[in-house]
Design an enzyme around this catalytic site. Structure first.
Site, PDB file in Angstrom:
ATOM      1  N   SER A 160      -4.423   6.671  51.109  1.00  0.00           N
ATOM      2  CA  SER A 160      -5.756   6.114  51.341  1.00  0.00           C
ATOM      3  C   SER A 160      -5.656   4.663  51.807  1.00  0.00           C
ATOM      4  CB  SER A 160      -6.608   6.213  50.072  1.00  0.00           C
ATOM      5  OG  SER A 160      -5.951   5.640  48.949  1.00  0.00           O
ATOM      6  N   TYR A 161      -4.755   3.903  51.209  1.00  0.00           N
ATOM      7  CA  TYR A 161      -4.566   2.510  51.605  1.00  0.00           C
ATOM      8  C   TYR A 161      -4.058   2.426  53.041  1.00  0.00           C
ATOM      9  CZ  TYR A 161      -2.955  -2.363  51.367  1.00  0.00           C
ATOM     10  OH  TYR A 161      -2.768  -3.701  51.600  1.00  0.00           O
TER      11      TYR A 161
END
Length: 256
Positions: A160-161
């Site tokens: 996600s990052y």
């Protein structure tokens, strides 16, 4: 204007999100030392009497604080309304607030993904759109995003990052393509491996820490203060012909 004067920010107002700790705090203090008054926001920021407020005021600059949870879209909009009501002109937007969630992709739950994307990407688009439209109308402004090494690379156990920071790099270019002709500079800083709270997990892992340091040509983790000079440059008249750049401050990491 002499070259050193081009880096001065006297009379400018900068909004810095994620200003309380780490990279955001360092950039806030760098901008203030260069002459800018600061509007700061963070999820845990005390709206009066914070440590960062005291540090900015000790440099002779004004500071106004706002608490905002950037994982809450409506809270982001409320912040924008409050800031615009109190401070009609924002010359510099440092859109820096961020978070990270570590878990392998096969175990990475929806709530991790949704929270990181909202904080690290969606809120930055909303902020840049809402303050950017005013800059476009005025014909001047500086927007600085915080990108990452994972704007260029995939990372491990932080899907996600990585997705959010890849999005920040593309958002930087997309907005620069539209707004450069209006005198609005949109750029990003891509920090390397910095010794901050977000990197505590990596630095406390002996195997990962050793592997990271071994790859950095400079031979060590960077510090948040290493970003101050680049932030001042991108916020100042010295960068007036810089548009759509993602500038690494990485100890040479990407050169390996």
């Amino acid at each position: 204007m002499g070259i050193l004067e081009q880096f001065r920010l006297d009379g400018k107002v900068a909004l810095v999100t994620g200003c309380k700790h780490g990279i955001g705090r360092a950039m806030t203090l760098g901008l203030a030392e260069a002459g800018a008054d600061i509007i700061g926001s963070s999820v845990t920021l005390e709206e009066s009497g914070s440590e960062i407020e005291q540090e900015v005021k000790a440099l002779g600059r004004k500071f106004t604080g706002y608490q905002c949870d950037f994982s809450d879209r409506q809270a982001t909009y409320r912040l924008i309304s409050r800031v615009k009501a109190d401070n009609p002109v924002i010359d510099i937007l440092v859109s820096n607030a961020g978070t990270i969630a570590r878990k392998p992709a096969v175990e990475h739950p929806d709530d991790y993904w949704d929270n990181v994307i909202e904080v690290n990407l969606n809120s930055h688009f909303v902020l840049s759109r809402e303050f950017g439209k005013d800059m476009v109308a005025r014909g001047s402004g500086k927007i600085i995003f915080t990108a990452s090494m994972l704007s260029f690379q995939g990372g491990i156990t932080v899907p996600s990052y990585s997705a959010s920071k890849g999005g920040i790099a593309q958002l930087t270019k997309a907005l620069a393509n539209e707004w450069a002709k209006y005198g609005v500079n949109v750029n990003a800083i891509a920090p390397g491996y910095m010794a901050t709270r977000l990197s505590e997990g990596l630095r406390s892992d002996p195997v990962r820490n050793q592997a990271i340091v071994a790859r950095i040509p400079a031979g060590d983790w960077g510090t948040a203060e290493d970003l101050q000079g680049v932030a001042v440059f991108l916020a100042s008249a010295a960068s007036d012909y810089v548009h759509g750049a993602i500038l690494p401050v990485d100890g040479g990491w990407l050169a390996r």
